[in-house]
Scaffold this active site. Sequence first.
Site, PDB file in Angstrom:
ATOM      1  CG  ASP A   1       8.792 -38.797   2.636  1.00 12.24           C
ATOM      2  OD1 ASP A   1       8.375 -37.500   2.755  1.00 12.24           O
ATOM      3  OD2 ASP A   1       9.309 -39.300   1.561  1.00 12.24           O
TER       4      ASP A   1
ATOM      5  CG  ASP B   1       5.691 -36.197  -2.213  1.00 10.68           C
ATOM      6  OD1 ASP B   1       4.600 -36.458  -2.600  1.00 10.68           O
ATOM      7  OD2 ASP B   1       6.112 -35.000  -1.723  1.00 10.68           O
TER       8      ASP B   1
HETATM    9  C1  BG6 Z   1       8.811 -33.556  -0.509  1.00 11.76           C
HETATM   10  C2  BG6 Z   1       9.453 -34.125  -1.796  1.00 11.76           C
HETATM   11  O1  BG6 Z   1       8.098 -34.660   0.044  1.00 11.76           O
HETATM   12  O2  BG6 Z   1       8.048 -32.495  -0.783  1.00 11.76           O
HETATM   13  C3  BG6 Z   1      10.162 -32.585  -2.482  1.00 11.76           C
HETATM   14  O3  BG6 Z   1      10.428 -35.101  -1.577  1.00 11.76           O
HETATM   15  C4  BG6 Z   1       9.286 -31.632  -2.500  1.00 11.76           C
HETATM   16  O4  BG6 Z   1      10.719 -33.315  -3.863  1.00 11.76           O
HETATM   17  C5  BG6 Z   1       8.984 -31.114  -1.132  1.00 11.76           C
HETATM   18  O5  BG6 Z   1       9.964 -30.543  -3.218  1.00 11.76           O
HETATM   19  C6  BG6 Z   1       7.882 -30.112  -1.386  1.00 11.76           C
HETATM   20  O6  BG6 Z   1       6.748 -30.428  -1.816  1.00 11.76           O
HETATM   21  P1  BG6 Z   1       5.390 -29.535  -2.437  1.00 11.76           P
HETATM   22  O7  BG6 Z   1       4.522 -30.475  -2.660  1.00 11.76           O
HETATM   23  O8  BG6 Z   1       4.956 -28.734  -1.224  1.00 11.76           O
HETATM   24  O9  BG6 Z   1       5.756 -28.648  -3.519  1.00 11.76           O
HETATM   25 MG    MG Z   2      10.148 -38.683  -0.264  1.00 14.51          MG
END
Ligand code: BG6
Ligand code: MG
Length: 226
Positions: free
Chosen positions: A13, A15
């Site tokens: 993953d 984030d």
């Molecule tokens: C995930 C995060 O990796 O990505 C979430 O854990 C986030 O918190 C999701 O909402 C979508 O991210 P983005 O960057 O497309 O808004």
């Molecule tokens: Mg994550």
Amino acid sequence: MSTKKRIRACLFDLDGVIVDTARFHFIAWRRLANELGFDFTEEDNEKLKGVSRMGSLDLILLWGGVALNQKEKEHWAAIKNEWYLEMVRNMTPADILDGVLPFLADVKEHDCKVVLGSSSKNARTILRQVDLEDAFEAVIDGTVTTRTKPDPQVFEMGAEAVGVDPVQAIVFEDAAKGIEAALRGGFYAVGIGQSEVLGEAHLVLPNFIGRTFTEIERSLPLRSLT
Ligand code: BG6
Ligand code: MG
């Protein structure tokens, strides 16, 4: 006796596992909630981890008891993303979480594929920002998936992209929904964070500092392949 086969791919993953952007998501979503007149806690925030942008907004609006139409939702989601990207634009390679780079190198040395599996539509921007554009053999993100975690789609697509069966692959995740996705897809699941949140995983580590591929592989209950 059946033979135990080794792990052939590691799926990460982004984030909260490779970089600390989970914190930026929390700050930006909380700012949005505050603008709409309510607040939510860090504990609530755990439920947003791994969930798509629009899925997260729906949950937050539910907590705040705020009803918006589709156009308004798209408007607020775009504003939140702009606040989020303001923080992302300040990132440098120094923001890669401690222990990640040596661990990625160790995985590659073991002839194991390295794949990114993220719900984010900003994944490639973040990878560019921290100079990790070329670090992954496949990048599957929110721009190509149609179902969000805990659906296993993102990891299934990642494993398929490198030609590895889920039973020979480990998913590294900081979100309970990501661990659930990994288990539903038949992967090994390693949680990065707190065991109170990630207890369903096969193994939970606080971070990657000092970890080796061999040590992690050994600590998993490897199943025999038929
Ligand atoms: C995930 C995060 O990796 O990505 C979430 O854990 C986030 O918190 C999701 O909402 C979508 O991210 P983005 O960057 O497309 O808004
Ligand atoms: Mg994550």
